[in-house]
Design a protein around this motif. Sequence first.
Motif, PDB file in Angstrom:
ATOM      1  N   ASN A   1       0.829  -1.210   0.000  1.00  0.00           N
ATOM      2  CA  ASN A   1       0.000   0.000   0.000  1.00  0.00           C
ATOM      3  C   ASN A   1       0.857   1.252   0.000  1.00  0.00           C
ATOM      4  O   ASN A   1       0.554   2.231  -0.703  1.00  0.00           O
ATOM      5  CB  ASN A   1      -0.932  -0.002   1.216  1.00  0.00           C
ATOM      6  N   ALA A   2       1.924   1.245   0.785  1.00  0.00           N
ATOM      7  CA  ALA A   2       2.804   2.410   0.843  1.00  0.00           C
ATOM      8  C   ALA A   2       3.568   2.592  -0.465  1.00  0.00           C
ATOM      9  O   ALA A   2       3.727   3.710  -0.955  1.00  0.00           O
ATOM     10  CB  ALA A   2       3.783   2.273   2.012  1.00  0.00           C
ATOM     11  N   TRP A   3       4.031   1.491  -1.037  1.00  0.00           N
ATOM     12  CA  TRP A   3       4.814   1.569  -2.275  1.00  0.00           C
ATOM     13  C   TRP A   3       3.954   2.070  -3.442  1.00  0.00           C
ATOM     14  O   TRP A   3       4.423   2.851  -4.262  1.00  0.00           O
ATOM     15  CB  TRP A   3       5.394   0.196  -2.602  1.00  0.00           C
ATOM     16  N   ASN A   4       2.702   1.626  -3.503  1.00  0.00           N
ATOM     17  CA  ASN A   4       1.827   1.978  -4.621  1.00  0.00           C
ATOM     18  C   ASN A   4       1.017   3.243  -4.385  1.00  0.00           C
ATOM     19  O   ASN A   4       0.227   3.625  -5.256  1.00  0.00           O
ATOM     20  CB  ASN A   4       0.868   0.819  -4.919  1.00  0.00           C
ATOM     21  N   ALA A   5       1.177   3.885  -3.233  1.00  0.00           N
ATOM     22  CA  ALA A   5       0.402   5.094  -2.925  1.00  0.00           C
ATOM     23  C   ALA A   5       0.723   6.191  -3.937  1.00  0.00           C
ATOM     24  O   ALA A   5       1.890   6.430  -4.268  1.00  0.00           O
ATOM     25  CB  ALA A   5       0.706   5.566  -1.512  1.00  0.00           C
ATOM     26  N   TYR A   6      -0.314   6.866  -4.398  1.00  0.00           N
ATOM     27  CA  TYR A   6      -0.112   7.938  -5.376  1.00  0.00           C
ATOM     28  C   TYR A   6      -0.813   9.244  -4.986  1.00  0.00           C
ATOM     29  O   TYR A   6      -0.203  10.312  -4.993  1.00  0.00           O
ATOM     30  CB  TYR A   6      -0.613   7.499  -6.755  1.00  0.00           C
ATOM     31  N   LEU A   7      -2.102   9.165  -4.618  1.00  0.00           N
ATOM     32  CA  LEU A   7      -2.891  10.374  -4.412  1.00  0.00           C
ATOM     33  C   LEU A   7      -2.364  11.223  -3.260  1.00  0.00           C
ATOM     34  O   LEU A   7      -2.127  12.425  -3.419  1.00  0.00           O
ATOM     35  CB  LEU A   7      -4.359  10.010  -4.183  1.00  0.00           C
ATOM     36  N   TRP A   8      -2.182  10.609  -2.085  1.00  0.00           N
ATOM     37  CA  TRP A   8      -1.705  11.371  -0.930  1.00  0.00           C
ATOM     38  C   TRP A   8      -0.286  11.904  -1.135  1.00  0.00           C
ATOM     39  O   TRP A   8      -0.029  13.090  -0.860  1.00  0.00           O
ATOM     40  CB  TRP A   8      -1.805  10.526   0.336  1.00  0.00           C
ATOM     41  N   PRO A   9       0.679  11.109  -1.616  1.00  0.00           N
ATOM     42  CA  PRO A   9       2.005  11.674  -1.904  1.00  0.00           C
ATOM     43  C   PRO A   9       1.958  12.812  -2.929  1.00  0.00           C
ATOM     44  O   PRO A   9       2.727  13.761  -2.833  1.00  0.00           O
ATOM     45  CB  PRO A   9       2.802  10.481  -2.439  1.00  0.00           C
ATOM     46  N   LYS A  10       1.057  12.709  -3.895  1.00  0.00           N
ATOM     47  CA  LYS A  10       0.926  13.776  -4.888  1.00  0.00           C
ATOM     48  C   LYS A  10       0.496  15.084  -4.241  1.00  0.00           C
ATOM     49  O   LYS A  10       0.879  16.166  -4.696  1.00  0.00           O
ATOM     50  CB  LYS A  10      -0.109  13.353  -5.944  1.00  0.00           C
ATOM     51  N   VAL A  11      -0.271  14.989  -3.147  1.00  0.00           N
ATOM     52  CA  VAL A  11      -0.756  16.186  -2.460  1.00  0.00           C
ATOM     53  C   VAL A  11       0.333  16.803  -1.582  1.00  0.00           C
ATOM     54  O   VAL A  11       0.500  18.028  -1.572  1.00  0.00           O
ATOM     55  CB  VAL A  11      -2.002  15.837  -1.616  1.00  0.00           C
ATOM     56  N   VAL A  12       1.065  15.985  -0.846  1.00  0.00           N
ATOM     57  CA  VAL A  12       1.998  16.510   0.156  1.00  0.00           C
ATOM     58  C   VAL A  12       3.446  16.564  -0.330  1.00  0.00           C
ATOM     59  O   VAL A  12       4.289  17.151   0.351  1.00  0.00           O
ATOM     60  CB  VAL A  12       1.924  15.679   1.450  1.00  0.00           C
ATOM     61  N   MET A  13       3.755  15.952  -1.468  1.00  0.00           N
ATOM     62  CA  MET A  13       5.123  15.951  -1.986  1.00  0.00           C
ATOM     63  C   MET A  13       5.210  16.856  -3.210  1.00  0.00           C
ATOM     64  O   MET A  13       5.219  16.393  -4.358  1.00  0.00           O
ATOM     65  CB  MET A  13       5.566  14.524  -2.331  1.00  0.00           C
ATOM     66  N   ALA A  14       5.248  18.157  -2.985  1.00  0.00           N
ATOM     67  CA  ALA A  14       5.292  19.107  -4.093  1.00  0.00           C
ATOM     68  C   ALA A  14       6.683  19.192  -4.709  1.00  0.00           C
ATOM     69  O   ALA A  14       6.834  19.503  -5.901  1.00  0.00           O
ATOM     70  CB  ALA A  14       4.832  20.481  -3.623  1.00  0.00           C
ATOM     71  N   ASP A  15       7.704  18.929  -3.935  1.00  0.00           N
ATOM     72  CA  ASP A  15       9.079  18.996  -4.419  1.00  0.00           C
ATOM     73  C   ASP A  15       9.389  17.745  -5.240  1.00  0.00           C
ATOM     74  O   ASP A  15       9.127  16.621  -4.811  1.00  0.00           O
ATOM     75  CB  ASP A  15      10.037  19.096  -3.237  1.00  0.00           C
ATOM     76  N   THR A  16       9.941  17.935  -6.439  1.00  0.00           N
ATOM     77  CA  THR A  16      10.256  16.789  -7.302  1.00  0.00           C
ATOM     78  C   THR A  16      11.312  15.879  -6.681  1.00  0.00           C
ATOM     79  O   THR A  16      11.370  14.695  -7.006  1.00  0.00           O
ATOM     80  CB  THR A  16      10.757  17.275  -8.673  1.00  0.00           C
ATOM     81  N   ARG A  17      12.129  16.417  -5.777  1.00  0.00           N
ATOM     82  CA  ARG A  17      13.142  15.590  -5.130  1.00  0.00           C
ATOM     83  C   ARG A  17      12.527  14.612  -4.138  1.00  0.00           C
ATOM     84  O   ARG A  17      13.194  13.671  -3.703  1.00  0.00           O
ATOM     85  CB  ARG A  17      14.162  16.476  -4.411  1.00  0.00           C
ATOM     86  N   ALA A  18      11.274  14.820  -3.774  1.00  0.00           N
ATOM     87  CA  ALA A  18      10.590  13.934  -2.837  1.00  0.00           C
ATOM     88  C   ALA A  18       9.628  12.983  -3.532  1.00  0.00           C
ATOM     89  O   ALA A  18       8.883  12.264  -2.867  1.00  0.00           O
ATOM     90  CB  ALA A  18       9.841  14.761  -1.790  1.00  0.00           C
ATOM     91  N   GLN A  19       9.618  12.952  -4.870  1.00  0.00           N
ATOM     92  CA  GLN A  19       8.649  12.135  -5.586  1.00  0.00           C
ATOM     93  C   GLN A  19       8.932  10.649  -5.418  1.00  0.00           C
ATOM     94  O   GLN A  19      10.072  10.236  -5.185  1.00  0.00           O
ATOM     95  CB  GLN A  19       8.636  12.503  -7.074  1.00  0.00           C
ATOM     96  N   THR A  20       7.876   9.865  -5.529  1.00  0.00           N
ATOM     97  CA  THR A  20       7.966   8.413  -5.416  1.00  0.00           C
ATOM     98  C   THR A  20       7.876   7.786  -6.805  1.00  0.00           C
ATOM     99  O   THR A  20       7.645   8.474  -7.800  1.00  0.00           O
ATOM    100  CB  THR A  20       6.841   7.880  -4.522  1.00  0.00           C
ATOM    101  N   MET A  21       8.017   6.473  -6.874  1.00  0.00           N
ATOM    102  CA  MET A  21       7.962   5.782  -8.156  1.00  0.00           C
ATOM    103  C   MET A  21       6.613   5.925  -8.853  1.00  0.00           C
ATOM    104  O   MET A  21       6.580   6.178 -10.070  1.00  0.00           O
ATOM    105  CB  MET A  21       8.322   4.308  -7.972  1.00  0.00           C
ATOM    106  N   PRO A  22       5.474   5.762  -8.175  1.00  0.00           N
ATOM    107  CA  PRO A  22       4.202   5.984  -8.878  1.00  0.00           C
ATOM    108  C   PRO A  22       4.067   7.399  -9.430  1.00  0.00           C
ATOM    109  O   PRO A  22       3.498   7.580 -10.522  1.00  0.00           O
ATOM    110  CB  PRO A  22       3.151   5.718  -7.785  1.00  0.00           C
TER     111      PRO A  22
END
Length: 276
Positions: free
Chosen positions: A207-228
């Motif tokens: 669930n954490a690895w595939n999370a997209y919506l919440w990280p998209k909201v709180v991770m505005a910096d491209t250096r903090a982006q995840t794989m999804p």
Amino acid sequence: MTNKKNSSAIQRRLIPTYIFLIIVSFISVFPLYWMIAAATNRSVDVARGKITFGSYALENFQNLTSQTDLWGALGNSFLYAIVQTVVALFICSLAGFGFELYHDKGKDKVFSILLLAMMIPQVATMIPLFKMISSAGLLNTVWAFILPSISTPFLIMMFRQNSRNFPIDIMEAARLDGLSEFQIYFRMYMPVMKSTYAAAAVITFMNAWNAYLWPKVVMADTRAQTMPMLIANLASGYTVDYGMLMMGVLFCSIPTMIIFFVLQKQFAEGITGSVK
């Protein structure tokens, strides 16, 4: 002779079942095969529907690493997923341990209220959660990613249900030996419930690895982006390099596949409530 005839008759009756299962297995595995094959072909070949392996895997990999921050996104995803898994397992298992193995008149009412949280969709709490995270100055940090998910009603319920198979006699014997409640939890409960921990770890990590919506909201910096997030950015351009995109999807899928294959036995035992 009669037993052999009965055995051969049973095997003949099972032939249609085997054929059906083989067909279903091929259908299930085909998307995985197509993902790997597409990662080795050019974008135009993927668009044309080519399903055989090509010779452009290295080129797609080089394009992916040169045009995106692949290693940074992989590192972020591993960091977020591992921290969330470890913290969530500790908190939810401790809650399930307390809800099931300690007696109190009001615990069932509290647990019923807790289960009501499962009925609330994530999008309904996203705005207040974002305001809280923003006010705390935690945007673009690992804590912004994990805080809303470190204690989930599903995991607490899972640990509580499986704790019903935990032998109470062990706790009573440990108390007589002078162990504290936390020592009982760490030295008795955790080793006995290891299959439940494995199942919960697989679920939480995926669930954490595939999370997209919440990280998209709180991770505005491209250096903090995840794989999804990285894969979504690859697919949102005016022109999409499908070979490079599928190479990114392959890299995103490998960790979860490894985790599941390594822990699949313990996962099955934990889901069914087995305790050893």
